[in-house]
Design a protein around this motif. Structure first.
Motif, PDB file in Angstrom:
ATOM      1  N   ILE A  60       0.845  -1.187   0.000  1.00  0.00           N
ATOM      2  CA  ILE A  60       0.000   0.000   0.000  1.00  0.00           C
ATOM      3  C   ILE A  60       0.882   1.238   0.000  1.00  0.00           C
ATOM      4  O   ILE A  60       1.584   1.514   0.981  1.00  0.00           O
ATOM      5  N   PRO A  61       0.884   2.000  -1.095  1.00  0.00           N
ATOM      6  CA  PRO A  61       1.735   3.200  -1.144  1.00  0.00           C
ATOM      7  C   PRO A  61       1.199   4.300  -0.231  1.00  0.00           C
ATOM      8  O   PRO A  61      -0.012   4.438  -0.040  1.00  0.00           O
ATOM      9  N   LEU A  62       2.112   5.081   0.315  1.00  0.00           N
ATOM     10  CA  LEU A  62       1.728   6.235   1.117  1.00  0.00           C
ATOM     11  C   LEU A  62       1.305   7.380   0.195  1.00  0.00           C
ATOM     12  O   LEU A  62       1.855   7.555  -0.897  1.00  0.00           O
ATOM     13  N   ILE A  63       0.327   8.153   0.652  1.00  0.00           N
ATOM     14  CA  ILE A  63      -0.148   9.262  -0.172  1.00  0.00           C
ATOM     15  C   ILE A  63      -0.183  10.581   0.592  1.00  0.00           C
ATOM     16  O   ILE A  63      -0.280  11.641  -0.018  1.00  0.00           O
ATOM     17  N   ALA A  64      -0.088  10.536   1.919  1.00  0.00           N
ATOM     18  CA  ALA A  64      -0.186  11.747   2.727  1.00  0.00           C
ATOM     19  C   ALA A  64       1.140  11.968   3.465  1.00  0.00           C
ATOM     20  O   ALA A  64       2.198  11.590   2.997  1.00  0.00           O
ATOM     21  N   GLY A  65       1.056  12.610   4.626  1.00  0.00           N
ATOM     22  CA  GLY A  65       2.244  12.813   5.435  1.00  0.00           C
ATOM     23  C   GLY A  65       2.899  14.169   5.247  1.00  0.00           C
ATOM     24  O   GLY A  65       2.474  14.995   4.442  1.00  0.00           O
ATOM     25  N   ASP A  66       3.961  14.375   6.013  1.00  0.00           N
ATOM     26  CA  ASP A  66       4.726  15.613   5.955  1.00  0.00           C
ATOM     27  C   ASP A  66       5.779  15.528   4.861  1.00  0.00           C
ATOM     28  O   ASP A  66       6.184  14.436   4.444  1.00  0.00           O
ATOM     29  N   LEU A  67       6.250  16.697   4.431  1.00  0.00           N
ATOM     30  CA  LEU A  67       7.253  16.775   3.366  1.00  0.00           C
ATOM     31  C   LEU A  67       8.440  17.590   3.848  1.00  0.00           C
ATOM     32  O   LEU A  67       8.281  18.681   4.404  1.00  0.00           O
ATOM     33  N   LEU A  68       9.637  17.054   3.637  1.00  0.00           N
ATOM     34  CA  LEU A  68      10.872  17.791   3.817  1.00  0.00           C
ATOM     35  C   LEU A  68      11.493  17.939   2.435  1.00  0.00           C
ATOM     36  O   LEU A  68      11.983  16.974   1.857  1.00  0.00           O
TER      37      LEU A  68
END
Length: 389
Positions: free
Chosen positions: A96-104
């Motif tokens: 299951i690929p990630l689609i959200a979260g924080d970005l650096l």
């Protein structure tokens, strides 16, 4: 659905956890090393949980994990997201690929970084087979993760892994760079094929025979140990031959203080044409900027080794000499990295960015490692045989 407490005994393959306001952060290096001796690059890598998984004994047919990921991206360049893999009794059932979260976001041209907050991902795996089973949730090898919550439609219990423990240290290839999923990195492939419990200390850009990593290996319970060293030393131009040889000897001595008789495998670098005969430092090739593709190049002078500058060829020769000088250690073994990925492989399966194998090549390396190291006649064969006997 039942709320499941995220207790440390559910987690395998990491060092420790850190409770934060937003969730439980996973660490592959213990304190105080990650705050005292690790640099910024290593701190970024050790919180990416390569090889770390939740191991659940359950009859649940639905499991739901909420997590907050932080991904590293490079401005102007496309970079694949991480994924969560789910296995049942060691067989992959979902990726299951990630689609959200924080970005650096890092700007390679300006040398700046920007943080962009996001929302948690909810990883839901339903349709699991009924009945008692081992469910393992493999966390992304290439993104920082904070665990937020775990739910299931039946009680969940921690599963104690009784298989032999393989403790491996290496560079970004060992961490899994350019692999598509966490069970698709070559150490996981080799371990799962061979029925072995993996603890992965592969850290992108950070395999330098550091004394503190040797102390971590010394103090970590393990049945099998391996050290893959060379590429980072070359592409950072971090040492000359005079420093490299005693550094590796000292690293092995420290590991041996904690594991005097365990099989210990010294692995030389895989083939990488840019550094075979050309020292570092390595650099991002600016010609790839226009295409939005990251490629690496060597900036040293080809053949410039007279004063002790390192190339991959020099490193392989040095590691062979180190092993020969330690012939009094009957449990020390050597594996030529070219047997895992050599120049003939590069012709068929070139490294997309000049340094890191793609997903197909990770699979080949993992299968070859299992066949050469864990199979009959290999240095780790007895451990693998004990899990299948």
């Amino acid at each position: 659905m039942i709320d499941v407490a995220l207790t440390p005994d559910l987690l395998h393959g990491g060092a420790e956890t850190e409770q934060r306001e937003s969730g439980i952060l996973l660490h592959r290096l213990p304190q105080p090393y990650r705050s005292r001796e690790a640099d910024d690059q290593l701190r970024l890598m050790e919180v990416q949980p390569s090889g770390v998984r939740l191991s659940l004994r359950t009859a649940a047919t639905v499991v739901e994990l909420a997590l907050r990921a932080t991904r590293v991206a490079y401005r102007g360049f496309a970079r694949a997201r991480g994924a969560v893999d789910v296995t049942v009794d060691h067989r992959l059932v979902a990726s299951i690929p990630l689609i959200a979260g924080d970005l650096l976001e890092l700007d390679l041209a300006a040398g700046t970084r920007t943080s962009v907050p996001g929302e948690p991902d909810v990883i839901r795996c339903d349709g699991l087979p009924p009945g008692d089973k081992l469910v393992e949730i493999w966390l992304p090898h290439n993104e920082q993760v904070e665990l937020v919550s775990l739910r299931a439609d039946a009680p969940v219990h921690a599963e104690r892994d009784m298989r032999p423990v393989w403790l491996h240290h290496g560079s970004s290839i060992s961490q899994g760079s350019n692999a598509a999923t966490p069970t698709g990195i070559w150490p996981v492939i080799a371990a799962e094929r061979s029925g072995i419990h993996l603890r992965n200390l592969g850290f992108g850009g950070s395999a330098f025979a550091d004394p503190f990593v040797a102390r971590v290996m010394r103090d970590t319970p393990a049945d099998l140990l391996s050290v893959k060293v060379g590429i980072n030393v070359v592409n950072l131009d971090a040492m000359r031959l005079r420093a490299f040889v005693p550094a590796v000897h000292g690293f092995l001595d420290t590991v041996r203080d904690g594991h005097p008789e365990a099989p210990l495998l010294l692995i030389s670098p895989l083939h990488a044409a840019i550094h075979e005969d050309t020292p570092g430092p390595g650099a991002v090739d600016p010609e790839g900027f226009a295409d939005g593709v990251i490629r690496f190049r060597a900036t040293g002078q080809p053949g410039d080794t007279a004063l002790g500058r390192l190339t991959l060829q020099v490193v392989r020769e040095a590691l062979a000499t180190i092993a020969a000088d330690r012939a009094d250690d009957p449990h020390l073994h050597v594996l030529d990295g070219l047997s895992l990925y050599g120049p003939e492989d590069a012709d068929r399966m070139p490294l997309p960015d000049g340094l890191h194998p793609d997903a197909q090549t990770h699979a080949m390396i993992g299968e070859r490692f299992a066949a050469r190291v864990f199979a009959a006649g290999g240095p780790f064969a007895m451990a693998a045989a004990s899990t299948s006997g």
